[in-house]
Design a protein around this motif. Structure first.
Motif, PDB file in Angstrom:
ATOM      1  N   THR A  26      44.921  35.179  46.577  1.00 17.52           N
ATOM      2  CA  THR A  26      45.887  34.652  45.609  1.00 17.52           C
ATOM      3  C   THR A  26      47.031  34.019  46.388  1.00 17.52           C
ATOM      4  N   PRO A  27      47.816  33.169  45.700  1.00 20.00           N
ATOM      5  CA  PRO A  27      48.978  32.575  46.360  1.00 20.00           C
ATOM      6  C   PRO A  27      49.927  33.650  46.908  1.00 20.00           C
ATOM      7  N   ALA A  28      49.937  34.824  46.247  1.00 18.26           N
ATOM      8  CA  ALA A  28      50.818  35.882  46.726  1.00 18.26           C
ATOM      9  C   ALA A  28      50.452  36.288  48.149  1.00 18.26           C
ATOM     10  N   ASP A  29      49.147  36.294  48.459  1.00 21.37           N
ATOM     11  CA  ASP A  29      48.718  36.615  49.818  1.00 21.37           C
ATOM     12  C   ASP A  29      49.248  35.588  50.805  1.00 21.37           C
ATOM     13  N   ALA A  30      49.174  34.309  50.366  1.00 24.80           N
ATOM     14  CA  ALA A  30      49.636  33.236  51.242  1.00 24.80           C
ATOM     15  C   ALA A  30      51.135  33.365  51.489  1.00 24.80           C
ATOM     16  N   ILE A  31      51.876  33.675  50.422  1.00 23.66           N
ATOM     17  CA  ILE A  31      53.322  33.820  50.563  1.00 23.66           C
ATOM     18  C   ILE A  31      53.648  34.982  51.498  1.00 23.66           C
ATOM     19  N   ALA A  32      52.875  36.059  51.353  1.00 23.67           N
ATOM     20  CA  ALA A  32      53.092  37.208  52.226  1.00 23.67           C
ATOM     21  C   ALA A  32      52.895  36.835  53.691  1.00 23.67           C
ATOM     22  N   ARG A  33      52.060  35.837  53.923  1.00 22.16           N
ATOM     23  CA  ARG A  33      51.814  35.377  55.286  1.00 22.16           C
ATOM     24  C   ARG A  33      52.776  34.263  55.693  1.00 22.16           C
ATOM     25  N   GLY A  34      53.737  34.009  54.832  1.00 24.33           N
ATOM     26  CA  GLY A  34      54.739  33.005  55.172  1.00 24.33           C
ATOM     27  C   GLY A  34      54.310  31.579  54.887  1.00 24.33           C
ATOM     28  N   ILE A  35      53.363  31.409  53.970  1.00 20.86           N
ATOM     29  CA  ILE A  35      52.952  30.052  53.617  1.00 20.86           C
ATOM     30  C   ILE A  35      53.427  29.734  52.203  1.00 20.86           C
ATOM     31  N   GLY A  36      54.188  28.680  52.056  1.00 23.21           N
ATOM     32  CA  GLY A  36      54.710  28.315  50.744  1.00 23.21           C
ATOM     33  C   GLY A  36      54.344  26.894  50.401  1.00 23.21           C
ATOM     34  N   MET A  37      54.333  26.607  49.111  1.00 23.81           N
ATOM     35  CA  MET A  37      53.904  25.277  48.698  1.00 23.81           C
ATOM     36  C   MET A  37      54.942  24.620  47.789  1.00 23.81           C
ATOM     37  N   MET A  71      44.203  22.117  50.056  1.00 23.58           N
ATOM     38  CA  MET A  71      45.503  22.747  49.874  1.00 23.58           C
ATOM     39  C   MET A  71      45.391  24.025  49.055  1.00 23.58           C
ATOM     40  N   LYS A  72      44.516  23.961  48.055  1.00 20.69           N
ATOM     41  CA  LYS A  72      44.335  25.153  47.233  1.00 20.69           C
ATOM     42  C   LYS A  72      43.761  26.290  48.073  1.00 20.69           C
ATOM     43  N   ILE A  73      42.904  25.949  49.002  1.00 18.63           N
ATOM     44  CA  ILE A  73      42.342  26.978  49.880  1.00 18.63           C
ATOM     45  C   ILE A  73      43.443  27.544  50.768  1.00 18.63           C
ATOM     46  N   LEU A  74      44.241  26.655  51.327  1.00 24.83           N
ATOM     47  CA  LEU A  74      45.323  27.079  52.212  1.00 24.83           C
ATOM     48  C   LEU A  74      46.330  27.969  51.503  1.00 24.83           C
ATOM     49  N   TYR A  75      46.535  27.677  50.235  1.00 27.06           N
ATOM     50  CA  TYR A  75      47.569  28.381  49.485  1.00 27.06           C
ATOM     51  C   TYR A  75      46.982  29.542  48.690  1.00 27.06           C
ATOM     52  N   GLY A  76      45.703  29.816  48.933  1.00 27.03           N
ATOM     53  CA  GLY A  76      45.111  30.991  48.316  1.00 27.03           C
ATOM     54  C   GLY A  76      44.702  30.824  46.866  1.00 27.03           C
ATOM     55  N   MET A  77      44.711  29.584  46.371  1.00 29.89           N
ATOM     56  CA  MET A  77      44.319  29.404  44.983  1.00 29.89           C
ATOM     57  C   MET A  77      42.806  29.354  44.851  1.00 29.89           C
ATOM     58  N   GLN A  78      42.129  29.017  45.935  1.00 24.22           N
ATOM     59  CA  GLN A  78      40.673  29.057  45.924  1.00 24.22           C
ATOM     60  C   GLN A  78      40.184  29.639  47.240  1.00 24.22           C
ATOM     61  N   LYS A  79      39.007  30.257  47.187  1.00 20.54           N
ATOM     62  CA  LYS A  79      38.471  30.869  48.405  1.00 20.54           C
ATOM     63  C   LYS A  79      37.413  29.965  49.002  1.00 20.54           C
ATOM     64  N   PRO A  80      37.447  29.774  50.293  1.00 20.55           N
ATOM     65  CA  PRO A  80      36.405  28.944  50.912  1.00 20.55           C
ATOM     66  C   PRO A  80      35.080  29.704  50.947  1.00 20.55           C
ATOM     67  N   ASP A  81      33.968  28.938  50.899  1.00 18.43           N
ATOM     68  CA  ASP A  81      32.662  29.585  50.979  1.00 18.43           C
ATOM     69  C   ASP A  81      32.308  29.898  52.421  1.00 18.43           C
ATOM     70  N   GLU A  82      32.757  29.015  53.302  1.00 16.34           N
ATOM     71  CA  GLU A  82      32.490  29.243  54.723  1.00 16.34           C
ATOM     72  C   GLU A  82      33.742  28.891  55.498  1.00 16.34           C
ATOM     73  N   GLY A  83      33.768  29.329  56.731  1.00 19.71           N
ATOM     74  CA  GLY A  83      34.868  28.939  57.591  1.00 19.71           C
ATOM     75  C   GLY A  83      35.954  29.985  57.645  1.00 19.71           C
ATOM     76  N   THR A  84      36.861  29.778  58.563  1.00 16.75           N
ATOM     77  CA  THR A  84      37.902  30.773  58.792  1.00 16.75           C
ATOM     78  C   THR A  84      39.275  30.131  58.796  1.00 16.75           C
ATOM     79  N   ILE A  85      40.249  30.909  58.369  1.00 18.84           N
ATOM     80  CA  ILE A  85      41.638  30.500  58.474  1.00 18.84           C
ATOM     81  C   ILE A  85      42.330  31.513  59.382  1.00 18.84           C
ATOM     82  N   ALA A  86      43.053  31.016  60.339  1.00 19.60           N
ATOM     83  CA  ALA A  86      43.783  31.927  61.212  1.00 19.60           C
ATOM     84  C   ALA A  86      45.251  31.538  61.205  1.00 19.60           C
ATOM     85  N   VAL A  87      46.111  32.528  61.035  1.00 20.50           N
ATOM     86  CA  VAL A  87      47.541  32.288  61.126  1.00 20.50           C
ATOM     87  C   VAL A  87      48.057  33.056  62.328  1.00 20.50           C
TER      88      VAL A  87
END
Lengths: 376, 549
Positions: free
Chosen positions: B68-79, B43-59
């Motif tokens: 940062t969580p601000a990036d996630a919010i900008a993409r319309g993801i809220g927690m 969840m922290k990765i999804l919400y931008g609180m931590q960065k994954p070492d590998e792998g991709t997220i696509a929205v």
């Protein structure tokens, strides 16, 4: 595990050191901004202390007074109480105990005991007013102790009138309580500097530092006090009587504040006069913050602040204003508070992370072991 | 939203590896897994609180990297966090606009926007209500609104039902369906399988840091899901052997407590409470939070002085004893809010072991503490109660919630209490630790411990209790036999819909339950009284309790 402990120790020492360094840096910046040499004042101050043994004695004596004030503040801090009134408590205690000391016809040692006990009682009583206001009416001790400082000042001035407890010296405007008989002078520790003695009360201060540590860390009362300071709600649920704890710790703080004037009264002045410095209680707050309520840390802090106060006197005669030391003291307070809070939060988070990692590692190690044992 | 091959390493350990999740737009996607399975990291990765070492997220098919969580919010993801992040003394409007003043200001425009969102999704939020006056379910809706207000199209809800009663859960799920209908995406984290099955469109199971299965709720049973989750069958809280004795341990008689609110004036928060708990008995107290349970606990432990009534422990009147005397007199206390009442978070574990028992062996002797003995005993608790920690010098704050709870349970049990107040003893605790805590309570009960159990988990309440009472608006309005009641029936009594003796239609006689006699013949409730949920028979009632745990 050891690693975590070691890290915690390093953090505990690093934070104040960095804070002081930062404060020096800022002070230099201020000097620079006002077109002065940014380093010379420090050199002058160090030089002044190194060259003159009597200055060193002065610093040590001032340290003793400051240390007692810091202890008084720290007892409150541990319980989340801000006793800003140490200043008023100490002056009122010094004045009244001196008056009592001159009045009672007792042999020397006994007279000293009476003086010390009176000082503690007066300090405790004056602080106790704030304590009672807090426990019965919910008045913030920050506000009431500050105001009690002002009241103490007026009260002292009133009581020092010649018609009451005061005496006017021949050819002087200074009002005092009258000199204690010589038998009630606490002998000092002689030094190599001629005519300079270290206050005998320093021994009491050291013992009090040890007692403070023991009381807080090794007794049930101390545990309750710390618990109440760390979390009022958890302490209440654990059975601490919050009100009584507030009152007890503020009385204790006041009693220690009462002792703050003793080194000077018994060791040097032998009377209460207007020369008893104001502001010692506030310096005590700085020191308690700097030393993080730790008895050793506060001793170092008291030494540093005493050094600043005493040696800054030399700046005036060298073309600098001595207030630079005061600016630095203020900057130290700010830097220390910021540094501790930052380090505290960071340390807490880091420890959480580390514990998580360590657990995950042992978990995985045991998993790997299982894998090895089961032939695939 | 699509996650592919997400791996997150912390030095020396892999928290997540090869996570693959595809979340469709306009669906409710549940992520289930035990505590420690790696849900939080994900969840922290999804919400931008931590960065994954590998792998991709696509929205929406577009690759993104959040730092940062601000990036996630900008993409319309809220927690929506499990622990609400609201300022109690501010209004809903103020809480919502706080930090988002740039969006719609803080005045009429913001109020209109809140109204609009609230109406659109049926949240029923009043912008000018002060948060401290709101119940848990309302606060949660405010949290959801906050996220929507910031323009989120994807909501992450972390264990949203942990604090809700069944009826509130239903209301929440209705809200979620509403959101879904409007095309929003909900990612729902939980370990309550019954709920997951009822609300989710897709379920992803995480175990040991990786996705082990993606299933449709129609294709699996709760049991299969549980096995996927832990790799073994779930424990159940059932206790069916009877250990109740005749000796009364705790007797509370007509306890009254009045609270004085600034606005509403005096209000009875405890109204004529009488109950007895015998040695070896677990009395379960059901009730929606805020109906006087907290006040009852605080009156029992001595944090609040009742206006009238008596409390007797083991025959002794303790009504006016201070808290410490009560605890030393044999009341164990597992508080409902462990952070506020059970622990010193910034103190080491061994000092937390002393907390509440400072005057008792092995912690002290006379006035002096015995740190060595206390430390040794902390080591024992850590060992016996399986507290996962690298040592006893770390702060309590660095342990996970479940391990903090195990430490508290271990501490309280170590002093062999006569009477235990257990408020939400397994809240936020993972399945393994839950079973362990239940075992400990059962074992102590066998040895004659009297327990007052308060829990929002009705299956736990039904499974563990010998007697059930329902609390509503400060009164004990109903009682029930846990052997024959279902959580639905209990839930309905908790909302005040039914009162008196709760029995299933073909009601099994509830022998050996004299506590029932004390229930005041409460106000005649509507027609539903006494016969909730017709058509249910008691046999399935038992079954449900076991399965949904």
């Amino acid at each position: 595990m050891k690693k975590i402990d070691k890290e915690r120790l390093i953090l505990a020492v690093a934070a104040p050191v960095l804070a002081v360094a930062f404060a020096m840096l800022l002070s230099s910046a201020i000097l620079l901004a006002s077109g002065r040499n940014p380093v010379e004042p420090y050199a002058l101050m160090v030089d002044y202390a190194v060259v003159n043994p009597d200055v060193q004695v002065l610093i040590v004596n001032r340290t003793t007074t400051y240390y007692l004030a810091a202890l008084a503040v720290a007892v409150g801090f541990r319980m989340n109480l801000f006793n800003i009134g140490v200043d008023g408590q100490y002056r009122l205690a010094a004045m009244l105990s001196a008056a009592v000391g001159t009045a009672v016809p007792l042999p020397g040692a006994l007279r000293m005991v009476v003086i010390v006990v009176t000082a503690m009682l007066v300090g405790a009583a004056w602080a106790g007013i704030a304590g009672i206001l807090k426990t019965t009416r919910g008045v913030s001790e920050v506000v009431s102790t500050i105001m009690l400082n002002a009241i103490a000042t007026s009260l002292i001035a009133y009581l020092l009138q010649p018609s009451l407890l005061g005496k006017r010296l021949e050819g002087s405007n200074d009002l005092t309580t009258g000199e204690l008989p010589e038998s009630a002078w606490l002998p000092g520790i002689p030094t190599s500097a001629p005519g300079s003695e270290i206050y005998g009360f320093i021994v009491v201060a050291v013992l009090l530092g040890i007692g403070y540590w023991f009381l807080l860390n090794r007794t049930r009362f101390g545990f309750d006090l710390r618990a109440a300071g760390a979390s009022e709600s958890a302490a209440a649920a654990s059975g601490v009587n919050g009100r009584r704890m507030v009152l007890t710790s503020i009385l204790l703080s006041g009693a220690l504040a009462g002792l703050t004037g003793m080194p000077l009264l018994l060791g040097e002045a032998h009377e209460y006069n207007l020369a008893f410095p104001a502001g010692v209680g506030f310096t005590g707050i700085t020191i308690a913050l700097l030393g993080r309520n730790n008895p050793v840390g506060m001793a170092v802090g008291a030494l540093l602040l005493a050094f600043l106060k005493v040696t800054s006197q030399t700046l005036d005669s060298n073309g600098y204003v001595k207030e630079i030391a005061e600016i630095m003291e203020g900057l130290i307070v700010i830097a220390v508070v910021v540094a501790y809070e930052t380090v505290r939060r960071w340390g807490l988070r880091r420890q959480q992370q580390r514990v998580g990692e360590e657990l995950a590692r042992t978990h995985q190690a045991s998993q790997d072991k299982v894998k090895k044992e089961v032939p695939v | 939203m699509e996650l592919h091959g997400i791996t997150k390493r912390f030095p020396g350990v892999v928290a997540n590896h090869d996570i693959d999740i595809a979340v469709g737009r306009g669906t409710v996607h549940a992520i289930v897994g035990e505590n420690g399975a790696g849900k939080s990291t994900l969840m922290k990765i999804l919400y931008g609180m931590q960065k994954p070492d590998e792998g991709t997220i696509a929205v929406d098919g577009e690759q993104v990297a959040f730092s940062t969580p601000a990036d996630a919010i900008a993409r319309g993801i809220g927690m929506v966090h499990q622990h609400f992040m609201l300022a109690d003394n501010l209004t809903v409007l103020e809480n919502t606009t706080l930090g988002a003043e740039k969006l719609y200001g803080i005045g009429a425009k913001a109020r209109a926007k809140i109204k609009e969102i609230s109406d659109a999704y049926g949240l029923g939020v009043r912008p000018d209500a002060v948060v401290e006056d709101l119940g848990v379910a309302d606060r949660q809706r405010v949290e959801i609104l906050k996220v929507l207000y910031r323009g989120a199209r994807t909501l992450i809800l972390d264990e949203p039902t942990a604090v809700l009663v069944p009826q509130e859960v239903d209301a929440l799920f209705a809200n979620l369906r509403e959101l879904k209908a409007e095309g929003l995406t909900v990612i729902f984290i939980s370990h309550k399988l019954g709920e997951v099955l009822s609300v989710a469109d897709d379920i992803t199971v995480i175990r040991r840091g990786t996705t082990v299965a993606s299933v449709k709720p129609a294709d699996v049973t709760a049991k299969q899901l549980a096995e996927l989750m832990v790799g073994a069958e779930l424990p159940s809280p059932e206790t069916r052997e009877c250990t109740v004795t005749d000796t009364v341990m705790l007797a509370v008689d007509s306890l009254r407590l009045t609270a004085h609110d600034a606005e509403s004036g005096p209000r009875a928060v405890l109204d004529d409470i009488s109950l007895t708990i015998r040695k070896g008995e677990v009395l379960g107290l059901a009730g929606v939070e805020g109906n006087g349970q907290t006040e009852l606990i605080e009156a029992l432990i001595g944090l609040r002085a009742p206006d009238s009534g008596t409390i007797r422990l083991d025959g002794e009147d303790i009504t006016s004893r201070p808290t410490r005397a009560r605890r030393e007199g044999g009341i164990g206390y597992i508080p409902e809010d462990r952070h506020r009442h059970g622990l010193l978070l910034e103190s080491p574990l061994w000092e937390n072991r002393i907390l509440g028992h400072v005057g008792e062996a092995p912690n002290s002797k006379g006035f002096l503490l015995k740190p060595k003995a206390a430390r040794a005993d902390t080591e024992r608790i850590v060992r016996e109660y399986d507290v996962r920690t690298p040592g006893i010098d770390v702060t309590a704050a660095s342990l996970s919630g479940g391990n903090q709870q195990k430490l508290i349970v271990g501490r309280e049990m170590s002093h062999r209490p006569k009477f235990l107040i257990a408020a939400h003893p397994t809240r936020g605790v993972d399945v393994g630790a839950q079973a362990q805590i239940w075992d400990q309570i059962r074992e102590a009960r066998r040895e004659g411990l009297a327990v007052l159990l308060i829990s929002a988990d009705l299956d736990e309440l039904i499974g563990l209790s010998d007697t059930l009472r329902v609390m509503y608006r400060g009164r004990l309005v109903a009682d029930a036999d846990p052997a024959s009641i279902t959580s639905e029936e209990l839930g309905s009594a908790m909302t005040g819909a039914s009162s008196g003796r709760l029995e299933s239609p073909d009601g099994q006689p509830s022998g050996g339950n004299p506590a029932a006699d004390e229930v005041p013949a409460a106000d005649k409730a509507p027609a539903t009284s006494g016969a909730p949920a017709p058509g249910k028979d008691s046999a399935t009632g038992d079954g449900d309790g076991g399965e949904e745990a």
